[in-house]
Design a protein around this motif. Structure first.
Motif, mmCIF file in Angstrom:
data_model
loop_
_atom_site.group_PDB
_atom_site.id
_atom_site.type_symbol
_atom_site.label_atom_id
_atom_site.label_comp_id
_atom_site.label_asym_id
_atom_site.label_seq_id
_atom_site.Cartn_x
_atom_site.Cartn_y
_atom_site.Cartn_z
ATOM 1 N N ARG A 74 0.549 -1.321 -0.118
ATOM 2 C CA ARG A 74 0.218 -0.274 0.058
ATOM 3 C C ARG A 74 0.769 1.306 0.407
ATOM 4 O O ARG A 74 1.855 1.136 0.625
ATOM 5 N N HIS A 75 0.305 1.743 -1.146
ATOM 6 C CA HIS A 75 1.209 3.606 -1.302
ATOM 7 C C HIS A 75 0.200 4.503 -1.189
ATOM 8 O O HIS A 75 -0.837 4.393 -1.581
ATOM 9 N N MET A 76 0.663 5.863 -0.702
ATOM 10 C CA MET A 76 -0.082 6.695 -1.208
ATOM 11 C C MET A 76 -0.664 6.722 -2.276
ATOM 12 O O MET A 76 -0.210 6.505 -3.369
ATOM 13 N N ALA A 77 -1.621 7.913 -2.822
ATOM 14 C CA ALA A 77 -2.413 7.605 -3.752
ATOM 15 C C ALA A 77 -1.444 8.854 -4.871
ATOM 16 O O ALA A 77 -0.687 9.296 -4.532
ATOM 17 N N ALA A 78 -1.337 7.950 -6.051
ATOM 18 C CA ALA A 78 -0.653 9.032 -7.273
ATOM 19 C C ALA A 78 -1.496 10.242 -7.771
ATOM 20 O O ALA A 78 -2.430 10.647 -7.498
ATOM 21 N N THR A 79 -0.854 10.537 -7.923
ATOM 22 C CA THR A 79 -0.429 12.549 -7.919
ATOM 23 C C THR A 79 -1.038 12.646 -9.132
ATOM 24 O O THR A 79 -0.267 11.502 -10.221
ATOM 25 N N ASP A 80 -0.876 13.685 -10.215
ATOM 26 C CA ASP A 80 -1.370 14.122 -11.339
ATOM 27 C C ASP A 80 0.172 14.057 -11.825
ATOM 28 O O ASP A 80 0.436 13.456 -13.221
ATOM 29 N N ALA A 81 1.284 14.307 -11.472
ATOM 30 C CA ALA A 81 2.539 13.740 -11.693
ATOM 31 C C ALA A 81 3.066 12.857 -12.020
ATOM 32 O O ALA A 81 4.553 12.483 -12.926
ATOM 33 N N VAL A 82 2.517 11.283 -11.787
ATOM 34 C CA VAL A 82 2.774 10.151 -12.011
ATOM 35 C C VAL A 82 2.167 10.018 -13.369
ATOM 36 O O VAL A 82 1.033 9.752 -13.453
ATOM 37 N N ARG A 83 2.937 9.029 -14.118
ATOM 38 C CA ARG A 83 2.307 8.968 -15.428
ATOM 39 C C ARG A 83 2.382 6.983 -15.100
ATOM 40 O O ARG A 83 3.774 6.697 -14.956
ATOM 41 N N PRO A 84 2.012 6.071 -15.431
ATOM 42 C CA PRO A 84 2.138 4.946 -15.242
ATOM 43 C C PRO A 84 3.077 4.720 -16.488
ATOM 44 O O PRO A 84 3.110 5.096 -17.790
ATOM 45 N N LEU A 85 3.498 3.368 -16.368
ATOM 46 C CA LEU A 85 4.712 2.633 -17.520
ATOM 47 C C LEU A 85 3.795 2.054 -18.595
ATOM 48 O O LEU A 85 3.157 1.057 -17.758
ATOM 49 N N ALA A 86 4.055 1.422 -19.458
ATOM 50 C CA ALA A 86 3.607 1.223 -19.948
ATOM 51 C C ALA A 86 3.918 -0.265 -20.153
ATOM 52 O O ALA A 86 3.480 -1.213 -20.562
ATOM 53 N N GLN A 87 4.738 -0.793 -19.823
ATOM 54 C CA GLN A 87 5.739 -2.243 -19.215
ATOM 55 C C GLN A 87 7.224 -1.538 -18.329
ATOM 56 O O GLN A 87 7.499 -1.322 -18.458
ATOM 57 N N THR A 88 7.359 -2.528 -17.393
ATOM 58 C CA THR A 88 7.956 -2.131 -16.164
ATOM 59 C C THR A 88 8.616 -4.298 -16.406
ATOM 60 O O THR A 88 8.506 -4.834 -16.897
ATOM 61 N N PRO A 89 10.230 -3.128 -16.574
ATOM 62 C CA PRO A 89 11.138 -4.305 -16.831
ATOM 63 C C PRO A 89 11.551 -5.636 -15.853
ATOM 64 O O PRO A 89 10.794 -5.361 -14.614
ATOM 65 N N GLU A 90 11.715 -6.458 -16.124
ATOM 66 C CA GLU A 90 11.998 -7.466 -15.386
ATOM 67 C C GLU A 90 13.184 -7.767 -14.695
ATOM 68 O O GLU A 90 13.982 -7.219 -14.881
ATOM 69 N N ARG A 91 13.427 -8.441 -13.774
ATOM 70 C CA ARG A 91 14.559 -9.034 -13.050
ATOM 71 C C ARG A 91 15.380 -9.838 -13.675
ATOM 72 O O ARG A 91 14.568 -11.092 -14.742
ATOM 73 N N PRO A 92 16.587 -9.622 -13.788
ATOM 74 C CA PRO A 92 17.576 -10.561 -14.941
ATOM 75 C C PRO A 92 17.710 -12.023 -14.194
ATOM 76 O O PRO A 92 17.231 -13.447 -14.829
#
Length: 513
Positions: free
Chosen positions: A106-124
């Motif tokens: 759980r984290h604080m709600a995202a603000t207008d400054a937050v833009r979602p990533l289209a795809q998150t990188p994976e750990r190798p």
């Protein structure tokens, strides 16, 4: 003259009262109190009587206020209590380091400054540990950890070539490193695997040039049995525990010696217990204790009781140093029914005349089991006159037992039977009025009252078996107490070592997240 008269008349009118006028009344205390100024202005007429009276009034009021002052006490307000769920929710919404919310997701709600990533990188690579459960499949454990089914089966086959999968004990930890996958829809490949496959064997795998290479790493093990010896004292159990014996070992020891003597009355405080258990210690520091190998009791410096377990005809028994086995007394009831007809003279229910009843009848339902009362050899097993289906057992020493009227026989002539073994089933064959068991006991061929007999059986070792048995006792008692715990020089295993999974990860993982 007239002017003076006028003046006199004015004087009489103003300054003099009439002689017949009534005197004015004296003022009351209420009037005086109303006219009294209790709080005069101390800035006027300083030093006058009225000023001093005001100062005295002020002093009295201040003294009264000071004497009745209760003191200053801060008001305590209880802090609002939060339960665990509310505290976690509140903490996740505070301006604190991100880790305080990362453990709950759980984290604080995202603000207008937050833009979602289209795809998150994976750990190798991902490092994890799986645990083999009781009755679990090795391949299934790998599949639950994220390994593909085909790779899991291939790994299981590869491990089985080094050690049978059934030999891998439940609770074994399997350390895994899963590598980068070609696509998100595919399972991760195994880059490394390490496990303690057996107490004396470790298996490690590493992916080299696209395939997993397995290394078997033998672990040197010292298998010297552990001998624990000490004085009984006030409590055999507490003394043995203080000497280093486990509760399971002490319980097994007490069960064994309890078959030969009374633990409560036959053991003295001055006696010494002598316990030897199976024990293994690996060069890596782990140790494990197995079953009880030797149970002894020493009195006056001489062995009073020495017992080890020995295999006789495929069955393990505890034998004394003399070669005498466990003593078993008493009879197993031939069936669970009650006695319906006793031993002695009676009128036969079918023949109608009085004659000797050479056994006892025990009731029971049709098809109920019939047990051998003690160890013996089958002499007769078949149809026998008025007994119907009949079994006769010989127990040695001139003793024998017979079982009649059975519906079915479960043994054959010449067969060895054990105490409590099923030899047939209740029926009503022969001269019988209903399903029951006719049970007889013979001494030197003569029928006697079964209720007057109690069998005592004891196995004995002879010849080569006795010699081997005594050689084993000498071998065990030659062990020095505590020798299995003494430091020993164990030769280290040479050869390529894979090392820890962390070492593998540091070699193969590039720039990760």
């Amino acid at each position: 003259m007239s002017g003076n008269a006028a003046a006199l008349t004015m004087s009489q009118a103003i300054g003099l009262r009439r002689a017949d006028a009534a005197p004015e009344p004296a003022p009351s205390w209420r009037d005086r109190l109303a006219l009294l100024d209790l709080v005069p202005d101390l800035g006027d007429n300083i030093g006058s009587g009225e000023w001093w009276r005001g100062l005295a009034t002020l002093t009295l009021l201040c003294a009264a206020a000071i004497s009745t002052f209760p003191g200053v006490k801060p008001l305590e307000l209880p802090a609002p209590a939060l339960d665990a769920a509310d505290f976690t929710e509140a903490r996740a919404q505070m301006i604190v380091p991100l880790a305080f919310g990362g453990d709950t997701g759980r984290h604080m709600a995202a603000t207008d400054a937050v833009r979602p990533l289209a795809q998150t990188p994976e750990r190798p690579q991902i490092e994890l540990t799986a645990t083999l459960g009781a009755g679990d499949s090795f391949a299934r454990v790998l599949e639950r950890s994220g390994v593909g089914s085909d790779d899991a089966q291939a790994l299981a086959s590869q491990v089985a070539s080094a050690v049978p999968l059934t030999d891998i004990a439940p609770g074994t930890r399997i350390d895994l490193i899963l590598g980068r996958r070609a696509a998100r829809t595919m399972p991760r490949p195994v880059d490394a695997l390490a496990m303690r496959a057996r107490f004396d064997l470790r298996i490690e795998m590493e992916r080299i040039d696209g395939r997993l290479v397995m290394r078997r790493i033998p672990i040197a093990v010292d298998a010297t049995p552990l001998r624990i010896r000490g004085r009984v004292g006030d409590s055999l159990y507490r003394s043995a525990r203080a000497a280093g014996a486990s509760p399971e070992t002490i319980q097994a020891y007490l069960r064994v010696i309890g078959r030969q003597l009374s633990v409560a009355s036959d053991i003295r405080a001055s006696d010494e217990f002598d316990i030897i258990v199976d024990h293994r210690r690996a060069e890596t520091g782990e140790s494990e204790t197995g079953k009880l190998l030797y149970a002894g009791l020493v009195r006056g410096g001489k062995p009073k009781l020495s017992m080890i377990e020995w295999n006789v005809d495929g069955r393990l028994q505890w034998f004394e140093a003399s070669g005498a086995g466990e003593q078993r007394s008493g009879l197993v009831r031939p069936t669970n029914g009650r006695i319906t007809s006793p031993f002695g003279m009676r009128r036969h229910p079918i023949l109608g005349y009085v004659r000797m009843h050479r056994g006892i009848d025990m009731g029971g339902g049709y098809g109920g089991p019939v047990f051998a009362v003690t160890d013996g050899v089958v002499q007769i097993a078949g149809r026998t006159g008025g007994y119907g289906n009949y079994v006769k057992l010989s127990h040695g020493g001139g003793l024998g037992t017979g079982y009649g009227h059975m519906s079915r026989i479960a043994v054959r002539p010449g067969q060895h039977v054990s105490r409590g073994q099923v030899i047939g089933y209740i029926g009503s064959s022969g001269l019988s009025t209903g399903p029951h068991l006719h049970y007889e006991v013979y001494r030197n061929g003569v029928a006697i009252n079964p209720l007057s007999v109690a069998f005592v059986t004891r196995a004995r070792l002879e010849g080569k078996a006795l010699a081997d048995f005594r050689a084993r006792i000498r071998q065990l008692t030659a062990i020095t107490p505590g020798a299995a715990l003494a430091p020993v020089a164990v030769k280290s295993v040479e050869g390529p070592q894979l090392g820890s999974l962390a070492d593998v990860a540091s070699k193969r993982v590039g720039e990760g997240i």
